[in-house]
Design a protein around this motif. Structure first.
Motif, PDB file in Angstrom:
ATOM      1  N   ALA A  71       0.820  -1.199   0.000  1.00 41.15           N
ATOM      2  CA  ALA A  71       0.000   0.000   0.000  1.00 41.15           C
ATOM      3  C   ALA A  71       0.857   1.253   0.000  1.00 41.15           C
ATOM      4  CB  ALA A  71      -0.914  -0.011   1.222  1.00 41.15           C
ATOM      5  N   SER A  72       2.030   1.199   0.616  1.00 43.76           N
ATOM      6  CA  SER A  72       2.860   2.378   0.744  1.00 43.76           C
ATOM      7  C   SER A  72       3.466   2.821  -0.584  1.00 43.76           C
ATOM      8  CB  SER A  72       3.991   2.104   1.746  1.00 43.76           C
ATOM      9  OG  SER A  72       4.794   1.035   1.296  1.00 43.76           O
ATOM     10  N   ARG A  73       3.419   1.959  -1.589  1.00 44.50           N
ATOM     11  CA  ARG A  73       4.025   2.299  -2.874  1.00 44.50           C
ATOM     12  C   ARG A  73       3.067   3.074  -3.776  1.00 44.50           C
ATOM     13  NH1 ARG A  73       6.644  -3.561  -4.385  1.00 44.50           N
ATOM     14  NH2 ARG A  73       7.907  -3.829  -2.528  1.00 44.50           N
ATOM     15  N   SER A  74       1.862   3.262  -3.362  1.00 43.18           N
ATOM     16  CA  SER A  74       0.868   3.864  -4.237  1.00 43.18           C
ATOM     17  C   SER A  74       0.109   4.932  -3.485  1.00 43.18           C
ATOM     18  CB  SER A  74      -0.095   2.772  -4.734  1.00 43.18           C
ATOM     19  OG  SER A  74      -1.135   3.353  -5.478  1.00 43.18           O
ATOM     20  N   ASN A  75      -0.348   5.938  -4.238  1.00 45.61           N
ATOM     21  CA  ASN A  75      -1.156   6.981  -3.623  1.00 45.61           C
ATOM     22  C   ASN A  75      -2.538   6.467  -3.244  1.00 45.61           C
ATOM     23  OD1 ASN A  75       0.866   8.931  -3.886  1.00 45.61           O
ATOM     24  ND2 ASN A  75       0.273   9.377  -6.005  1.00 45.61           N
ATOM     25  N   SER A  76      -3.008   5.465  -3.943  1.00 49.64           N
ATOM     26  CA  SER A  76      -4.295   4.859  -3.618  1.00 49.64           C
ATOM     27  C   SER A  76      -4.067   3.452  -3.106  1.00 49.64           C
ATOM     28  CB  SER A  76      -5.198   4.831  -4.857  1.00 49.64           C
ATOM     29  OG  SER A  76      -4.592   4.066  -5.879  1.00 49.64           O
ATOM     30  N   ARG A  77      -5.044   2.955  -2.367  1.00 44.55           N
ATOM     31  CA  ARG A  77      -4.891   1.626  -1.788  1.00 44.55           C
ATOM     32  C   ARG A  77      -4.960   0.554  -2.865  1.00 44.55           C
ATOM     33  NH1 ARG A  77      -9.421   0.702   2.312  1.00 44.55           N
ATOM     34  NH2 ARG A  77     -10.621   1.819   0.730  1.00 44.55           N
ATOM     35  N   PRO A  78      -4.072  -0.444  -2.816  1.00 41.87           N
ATOM     36  CA  PRO A  78      -4.195  -1.559  -3.754  1.00 41.87           C
ATOM     37  C   PRO A  78      -5.441  -2.374  -3.426  1.00 41.87           C
ATOM     38  CG  PRO A  78      -2.500  -2.035  -2.136  1.00 41.87           C
ATOM     39  CD  PRO A  78      -2.921  -0.610  -1.906  1.00 41.87           C
ATOM     40  N   SER A  79      -6.069  -2.919  -4.459  1.00 41.22           N
ATOM     41  CA  SER A  79      -7.329  -3.632  -4.287  1.00 41.22           C
ATOM     42  C   SER A  79      -7.130  -5.133  -4.435  1.00 41.22           C
ATOM     43  CB  SER A  79      -8.358  -3.151  -5.320  1.00 41.22           C
ATOM     44  OG  SER A  79      -7.858  -3.357  -6.640  1.00 41.22           O
ATOM     45  N   VAL A  80      -7.886  -5.887  -3.661  1.00 41.36           N
ATOM     46  CA  VAL A  80      -7.804  -7.347  -3.706  1.00 41.36           C
ATOM     47  C   VAL A  80      -9.185  -7.935  -3.487  1.00 41.36           C
ATOM     48  CG1 VAL A  80      -7.238  -7.484  -1.231  1.00 41.36           C
ATOM     49  CG2 VAL A  80      -6.679  -9.415  -2.732  1.00 41.36           C
ATOM     50  N   LEU A  81      -9.506  -8.959  -4.251  1.00 47.16           N
ATOM     51  CA  LEU A  81     -10.708  -9.768  -4.024  1.00 47.16           C
ATOM     52  C   LEU A  81     -10.270 -11.093  -3.426  1.00 47.16           C
ATOM     53  CD1 LEU A  81     -13.694 -10.655  -4.298  1.00 47.16           C
ATOM     54  CD2 LEU A  81     -13.158 -11.323  -6.666  1.00 47.16           C
ATOM     55  N   ARG A 125      -5.680  -9.565   7.635  1.00 45.80           N
ATOM     56  CA  ARG A 125      -4.276  -9.164   7.572  1.00 45.80           C
ATOM     57  C   ARG A 125      -4.061  -8.092   6.505  1.00 45.80           C
ATOM     58  NH1 ARG A 125       0.692 -12.796   9.234  1.00 45.80           N
ATOM     59  NH2 ARG A 125      -0.856 -13.050  10.875  1.00 45.80           N
ATOM     60  N   LEU A 126      -4.729  -8.220   5.371  1.00 45.49           N
ATOM     61  CA  LEU A 126      -4.572  -7.218   4.318  1.00 45.49           C
ATOM     62  C   LEU A 126      -5.241  -5.899   4.698  1.00 45.49           C
ATOM     63  CD1 LEU A 126      -4.942  -9.455   1.140  1.00 45.49           C
ATOM     64  CD2 LEU A 126      -2.875  -8.324   1.973  1.00 45.49           C
ATOM     65  N   LEU A 127      -6.337  -5.956   5.431  1.00 49.58           N
ATOM     66  CA  LEU A 127      -6.924  -4.721   5.955  1.00 49.58           C
ATOM     67  C   LEU A 127      -5.938  -4.023   6.884  1.00 49.58           C
ATOM     68  CD1 LEU A 127     -10.577  -5.909   6.684  1.00 49.58           C
ATOM     69  CD2 LEU A 127      -9.924  -4.121   5.051  1.00 49.58           C
ATOM     70  N   ASP A 128      -5.261  -4.810   7.710  1.00 49.06           N
ATOM     71  CA  ASP A 128      -4.242  -4.247   8.601  1.00 49.06           C
ATOM     72  C   ASP A 128      -3.170  -3.498   7.810  1.00 49.06           C
ATOM     73  OD1 ASP A 128      -5.478  -5.339  10.824  1.00 49.06           O
ATOM     74  OD2 ASP A 128      -4.159  -7.097  10.906  1.00 49.06           O
ATOM     75  N   ARG A 129      -2.895  -3.978   6.596  1.00 46.10           N
ATOM     76  CA  ARG A 129      -1.790  -3.430   5.811  1.00 46.10           C
ATOM     77  C   ARG A 129      -2.255  -2.389   4.794  1.00 46.10           C
ATOM     78  NH1 ARG A 129       2.785  -5.989   6.692  1.00 46.10           N
ATOM     79  NH2 ARG A 129       3.702  -5.391   4.695  1.00 46.10           N
ATOM     80  N   GLY A 130      -3.502  -1.967   4.907  1.00 46.35           N
ATOM     81  CA  GLY A 130      -3.972  -0.854   4.099  1.00 46.35           C
ATOM     82  C   GLY A 130      -4.553  -1.196   2.748  1.00 46.35           C
ATOM     83  N   TRP A 131      -4.812  -2.461   2.487  1.00 42.90           N
ATOM     84  CA  TRP A 131      -5.415  -2.843   1.213  1.00 42.90           C
ATOM     85  C   TRP A 131      -6.910  -2.525   1.202  1.00 42.90           C
ATOM     86  CZ3 TRP A 131      -3.406  -6.106  -2.939  1.00 42.90           C
ATOM     87  CH2 TRP A 131      -2.037  -6.365  -2.828  1.00 42.90           C
ATOM     88  N   ARG A 132      -7.430  -2.298   0.019  1.00 44.28           N
ATOM     89  CA  ARG A 132      -8.880  -2.237  -0.182  1.00 44.28           C
ATOM     90  C   ARG A 132      -9.359  -3.661  -0.453  1.00 44.28           C
ATOM     91  NH1 ARG A 132     -12.358   1.202  -4.756  1.00 44.28           N
ATOM     92  NH2 ARG A 132     -14.420   0.598  -3.933  1.00 44.28           N
ATOM     93  N   VAL A 133     -10.139  -4.192   0.462  1.00 45.34           N
ATOM     94  CA  VAL A 133     -10.492  -5.608   0.428  1.00 45.34           C
ATOM     95  C   VAL A 133     -11.933  -5.811  -0.004  1.00 45.34           C
ATOM     96  CG1 VAL A 133     -10.772  -7.707   1.803  1.00 45.34           C
ATOM     97  CG2 VAL A 133      -8.779  -6.228   2.178  1.00 45.34           C
ATOM     98  N   PHE A 134     -12.108  -6.588  -1.068  1.00 45.70           N
ATOM     99  CA  PHE A 134     -13.412  -7.133  -1.437  1.00 45.70           C
ATOM    100  C   PHE A 134     -13.438  -8.570  -0.918  1.00 45.70           C
ATOM    101  CE2 PHE A 134     -12.495  -3.882  -4.585  1.00 45.70           C
ATOM    102  CZ  PHE A 134     -13.704  -3.203  -4.694  1.00 45.70           C
ATOM    103  N   ALA A 135     -14.384  -8.870  -0.043  1.00 41.32           N
ATOM    104  CA  ALA A 135     -14.470 -10.194   0.580  1.00 41.32           C
ATOM    105  C   ALA A 135     -15.732 -10.891   0.081  1.00 41.32           C
ATOM    106  CB  ALA A 135     -14.493 -10.060   2.100  1.00 41.32           C
ATOM    107  N   ALA A 136     -15.592 -12.083  -0.437  1.00 43.63           N
ATOM    108  CA  ALA A 136     -16.725 -12.782  -1.040  1.00 43.63           C
ATOM    109  C   ALA A 136     -16.861 -14.192  -0.480  1.00 43.63           C
ATOM    110  CB  ALA A 136     -16.564 -12.846  -2.559  1.00 43.63           C
TER     111      ALA A 136
END
Length: 277
Positions: free
Chosen positions: A3-13, A28-39
């Motif tokens: 997440a720190s490498r980008s101005n916007s949060r990286p996204s993951v499904l 864990r990815l929420l902890d690290r600043g990712w935008r999380v889609f959970a399905a």
């Protein structure tokens, strides 16, 4: 891909995010600043993720319409995902001879066809952008099988093969494909399979073998690793700049290394001794 490498949060499904490895990975990815889609199928089981800001969506991998609805919902929020974690899957147990073909086919529908079908829907924008990462959750069963788990192992072998092809095909487009091969993980798999194991234990032909299989699995899962260990491996595979094609992790995953150096006849004898008698 941190997440720190980008101005916007990286996204993951993350599929199968309602429990076990998927749930632990999402947190864990929420902890690290990712935008999380959970399905997952059970929306209520993902309430803790929703409360933390994850976007919770329904998914039944065996239903193509459900996969399309999920893909459309995600695409409506982000043009292209930064990462896809194909975690959802399940296993059934039983001898190859007696497993009803419709149950075996249902396993392949989820573990292979549903998983790859959803990937096909989400892949084009990643390929066009020439960046992205796909993590497919396999198993040590994707490299070798044991008695009583032939059909499940076959579905994971198929996932390994299709993932290898996908990794080679997508290399020139900048999309990286990774296989994670957990060993015995305390995700409740043994509890889910307990009913079918008990039913099979009374079979006049296969009952003795299935009782040995059940006892061996029970002992193994008691020493199993936590889902958080696998989640940590997935995060590493997502955030490193140059991921490995395969990551093994968890209890008994080291067997994958040993098996390569053991002749097939000796390997078979060791497995029979432990699980058949």
């Amino acid at each position: 891909m941190t997440a720190s490498r980008s101005n916007s949060r990286p996204s993951v499904l993350i599929t199968g995010a309602s429990s076990g490895i998927g749930l632990a990975t999402a947190h864990r990815l929420l902890d690290r600043g990712w935008r999380v889609f959970a399905a997952a199928r059970r929306l209520e089981a993902m309430e803790s993720l929703r409360c933390r800001g994850a976007e919770v969506l329904p998914l039944d991998l065996a239903d193509q319409a459900s996969c399309r609805q999920l893909a459309d919902a995600v695409s409506g929020q982000v043009r292209a995902l930064d990462a896809l974690v194909n975690n959802a899957g399940y296993g059934e147990t039983g001898p190859v001879e007696t497993m009803p073909i419709e149950r075996a086919r249902a396993m392949f529908e989820v573990n292979v066809f549903g998983l790859i079908g959803l990937t096909q829907m989400l892949l084009p924008p990643m390929r066009e952008r020439r960046r992205g990462r796909i993590v497919n959750l396999s198993s040590i069963a994707g490299r070798f099988v044991t008695p009583g788990a032939g059909w499940y192992g076959a579905s994971k072998h198929a996932l390994e093969g299709i993932s290898d092809a996908l990794r080679l095909e997508l290399h020139r487009f900048g999309v990286q494909v990774v296989l994670v091969e957990p060993g015995l993980i305390r995700t409740g798999f043994e509890a889910v399979s307990e009913a079918s194991l008990q039913q099979q234990s009374t079979d006049p032909v296969w009952g003795p073998m299935m009782r040995r299989v059940a006892a061996s699995w029970a002992e193994g899962f008691r020493r199993g690793s936590s889902p958080e260990l696998v989640a940590s491996t997935i995060v590493s595979a997502l955030e490193t700049s140059s991921p490995k094609p395969r990551y093994r992790c968890g209890s008994e995953s080291e067997v994958l290394v040993l098996q390569r150096f053991i002749p097939a006849q000796l390997w078979d004898a060791l497995v029979r001794q432990r699980m058949i008698g």
